[in-house]
Design a protein around this motif. Sequence first.
Motif, PDB file in Angstrom:
ATOM      1  N   TYR A   1       0.862  -1.218   0.191  1.00 32.88           N
ATOM      2  CA  TYR A   1      -0.046  -0.079  -0.044  1.00 32.88           C
ATOM      3  C   TYR A   1       0.961   1.180   0.169  1.00 32.88           C
ATOM      4  O   TYR A   1       1.918   1.483   0.873  1.00 32.88           O
ATOM      5  N   ILE A   2       0.417   2.352  -0.947  1.00 34.13           N
ATOM      6  CA  ILE A   2       1.386   3.470  -0.701  1.00 34.13           C
ATOM      7  C   ILE A   2       0.239   4.610  -0.998  1.00 34.13           C
ATOM      8  O   ILE A   2      -0.946   4.334  -1.525  1.00 34.13           O
ATOM      9  N   GLU A   3       0.500   5.680  -0.330  1.00 33.97           N
ATOM     10  CA  GLU A   3      -0.220   6.877  -0.581  1.00 33.97           C
ATOM     11  C   GLU A   3       0.790   8.106  -0.927  1.00 33.97           C
ATOM     12  O   GLU A   3       1.792   8.234  -0.141  1.00 33.97           O
TER      13      GLU A   3
ATOM     14  N   VAL B   1       3.020   7.773   2.892  1.00 33.00           N
ATOM     15  CA  VAL B   1       3.233   6.637   3.694  1.00 33.00           C
ATOM     16  C   VAL B   1       3.091   5.451   2.680  1.00 33.00           C
ATOM     17  O   VAL B   1       2.761   5.262   1.604  1.00 33.00           O
TER      18      VAL B   1
ATOM     19  N   GLU C   1       3.476   1.158   3.260  1.00 32.81           N
ATOM     20  CA  GLU C   1       3.078  -0.206   4.153  1.00 32.81           C
ATOM     21  C   GLU C   1       3.122  -1.295   3.618  1.00 32.81           C
ATOM     22  O   GLU C   1       3.116  -1.675   2.545  1.00 32.81           O
TER      23      GLU C   1
ATOM     24  N   GLU D   1       0.338   3.125  -7.216  1.00 30.87           N
ATOM     25  CA  GLU D   1      -1.074   3.006  -6.777  1.00 30.87           C
ATOM     26  C   GLU D   1      -1.460   1.679  -6.993  1.00 30.87           C
ATOM     27  O   GLU D   1      -2.170   0.946  -5.683  1.00 30.87           O
TER      28      GLU D   1
ATOM     29  N   LYS E   1      -9.732   4.866   2.316  1.00 24.65           N
ATOM     30  CA  LYS E   1      -8.443   4.533   2.139  1.00 24.65           C
ATOM     31  C   LYS E   1      -7.409   4.453   3.328  1.00 24.65           C
ATOM     32  O   LYS E   1      -7.304   5.428   3.951  1.00 24.65           O
TER      33      LYS E   1
ATOM     34  N   ILE F   1      -4.762   1.873   6.264  1.00 23.40           N
ATOM     35  CA  ILE F   1      -4.663   0.511   6.994  1.00 23.40           C
ATOM     36  C   ILE F   1      -4.779   0.958   8.564  1.00 23.40           C
ATOM     37  O   ILE F   1      -4.137   1.758   8.890  1.00 23.40           O
TER      38      ILE F   1
ATOM     39  N   ARG G   1      -3.978  -0.158  12.346  1.00 24.65           N
ATOM     40  CA  ARG G   1      -2.898  -1.021  12.868  1.00 24.65           C
ATOM     41  C   ARG G   1      -3.307  -1.079  14.502  1.00 24.65           C
ATOM     42  O   ARG G   1      -4.192  -0.149  14.818  1.00 24.65           O
TER      43      ARG G   1
ATOM     44  N   PRO H   1      -3.305  -5.531   6.080  1.00 18.98           N
ATOM     45  CA  PRO H   1      -3.724  -5.837   4.927  1.00 18.98           C
ATOM     46  C   PRO H   1      -3.985  -7.776   4.689  1.00 18.98           C
ATOM     47  O   PRO H   1      -2.666  -7.894   5.162  1.00 18.98           O
TER      48      PRO H   1
ATOM     49  N   MET I   1      -8.146  -4.656   3.342  1.00 16.76           N
ATOM     50  CA  MET I   1      -7.518  -4.057   4.458  1.00 16.76           C
ATOM     51  C   MET I   1      -8.518  -4.287   5.641  1.00 16.76           C
ATOM     52  O   MET I   1      -9.688  -3.479   5.486  1.00 16.76           O
TER      53      MET I   1
ATOM     54  N   ARG J   1      -3.454   7.828  11.011  1.00 18.61           N
ATOM     55  CA  ARG J   1      -2.463   9.372  10.978  1.00 18.61           C
ATOM     56  C   ARG J   1      -3.140  10.480  11.179  1.00 18.61           C
ATOM     57  O   ARG J   1      -3.223  11.327  10.364  1.00 18.61           O
TER      58      ARG J   1
END
Lengths: 129, 368
Positions: free
Chosen positions: A42-44, A60, A62, A86, B294, B296, B298, B319, B326, B348
Motif C-alpha cells: 500500500y502506498i499513499e 506513507v 505500508e 498505486e 483508504k 490501513i 494498525r 492488509p 484491509m 495518522r
Amino acid sequence: MSFTTPDNLRYSKSHEWVRVEGDEVVIGITDYAQDALGDVVYIELPQAGTSLTAGATFGVVESVKASSDLYAPVGGEIVAVNAALEADQSAINGEPYAGGWMLRIKADGSEDDLMDAAAYAAFVDSIAH
Amino acid sequence: MLLRTPLYEKHLAYGARMVEFGGWEMPVQYSSLLDEHHAVRQSAGLFDISHMGRFVVSGPDAEAFLQHIATCDVSAIAVGQSNYGLLCRPDGGIVDDIFIYHLPNEFLVVVNASNRAKDWAWFHEHASGFTIQLDDRSDQWAMLALQGPAAETLLNQTEDVQADDLAYLPFHGVALCRLFGVEALIARTGYTGEDGFELFFAAEHAPALWDALLTIGVPGSVKPCGLGARDSLRFEPCLALYGHEISDTINPYEARLGWVVKLDKGDFVGRERLSAIKATGPARRLTGFEMVGKGIARGDYAVQSIEGDPIGHVTTGMPAPTLGKMLGMALVPTALSKEGSEFDIIVRDKPVRARAIKMPFYKARYKK
C-alpha cells in the motif's frame, strides 16, 4: 546483509534517495528501506502540483506488518507522481532505484546536505549492526 | 539481553531478519512475509515456536488443579487429546490463553512466551491444596510447528513417522512419534487456520530436525516461516493474540471467547465474575471490520463513532494477504460490534471509515 547504494544518488537519514536531473529531482526509498519494510502492499502519495517542505512527510508506504512515513529529502513543487505504484507496489521492493521512484520535484533548495553513497552506506552499516 | 531459542544460529543461517518479541530474539521473516504466508495457505511452512512456555502438570490432582485454573472443561480432554483454554483472573480478565495436552499420567500446558513468568507464578499461587508437581520444560524442549494443507502428506513421506499413521491423528490429537530418529510428541494443533502439526522434542535435536523438516518433499515444499507470517496467518481466521485481542483487562466475553468458558463444569478461578458478565452481556466487544475508506488500520489506533466520539481501539489490523482486503479487529461498544455497523479508524490523525464484518475473515481448514 549488504544493500545497494548507487553512486549517482544522494541519500537522507530517513532512507529516501534523490537523483538530480537538471533542476528537477527524482525521489524514492532506498534498498535498505524497502528491505526493512518487507513486501510493500500500500502506498499513499500526494498529487502533482503539491508543494513540499524539506523534512516534512509527503506520504506513507505500508507492508503487511509495518507502516512507514515518507519524508521529503528536498522541498519544492511536485511535477510528477509515479501513479503506477498505486495499483502495483512491487517495483518499490524489486527495483527501488528505478521503477520504484515516487515523485519528481522541481526543487527549491539544495540537496547538498544529503549524504553521498559512501556516507549513506556507512550510516546504514552503523544502524544495521 | 534477549533470550534465544536453540535455533537462533539456524535462523541466521537461513537469512532471517531477527526482531524482539516478548523478550525473545526471533525471526520475523526469512525471504518474504507474503511468500511465507501463502506457502502455509497453499503448501507448508515451518515455524520455530520454542519461545513458547511448556509446563508439565503431574500428580494425582493434576486434572483437578487445571480444572480449577482453566476456563475449559479439562475433564473432557481424553488422553491423547488437547484443547484450548483460558486462565482468568477473579475479575474476569484473561491471564493467558493456553493449550492443554492430555498425555498419559500428565498434562502438558503450552503458554505464551511473553507470559511465561507470569503464568508460572499464577500456577504456583493457585497450587495450594492440590497434590501436583509442576515442571517447566520450556528450556529442555524445543517446539516446531509444521503448518499447511500439505503438512500431513509431507510428514508421512519421512521414513520413520510410521507413514500413514498421521492420517489417524485427529484434530487436536497428540501422540508420541519418531521423526528422523528423534522421539517427539506430535499434535494436530496450530495457530494458522490450516491443518498442521506441532512438535515437542529434546532441545538438543532442534538444529538437525529443523534442517531435516525443510528437506522433505521436493526442494521448497516446506518454507521456513517467521513471526510476521505467523501473525498474518492467525489474524485471518481471527485467532486471538495475547496483548492484542486478549489481556489482563479484557474478559472472554468481550473477546468473543465465551465458548471457551464452561460455567457449568464446576467452580474455577474467575467463574463468579464471568457468570455475572455473561448474564448482563459485555459493554464492549471485539468486532471484525473492513476499511471502507483508504488506509490501513494498525494495532492501538483509536476508533471513533461517526459522530466523532472516542469509542475504542484497534487490537490488530493489517492488509490480509489471503483475502486481499484491509481488515482489522477492534474493541468497540457492543451495539457497534454488529455486522454492518460503521465507525471511523483514526489513521495518522485522520478518520477513515470502516464497517463491521463477520468474524472469522478466513474459515479455518482444520482436519475434522
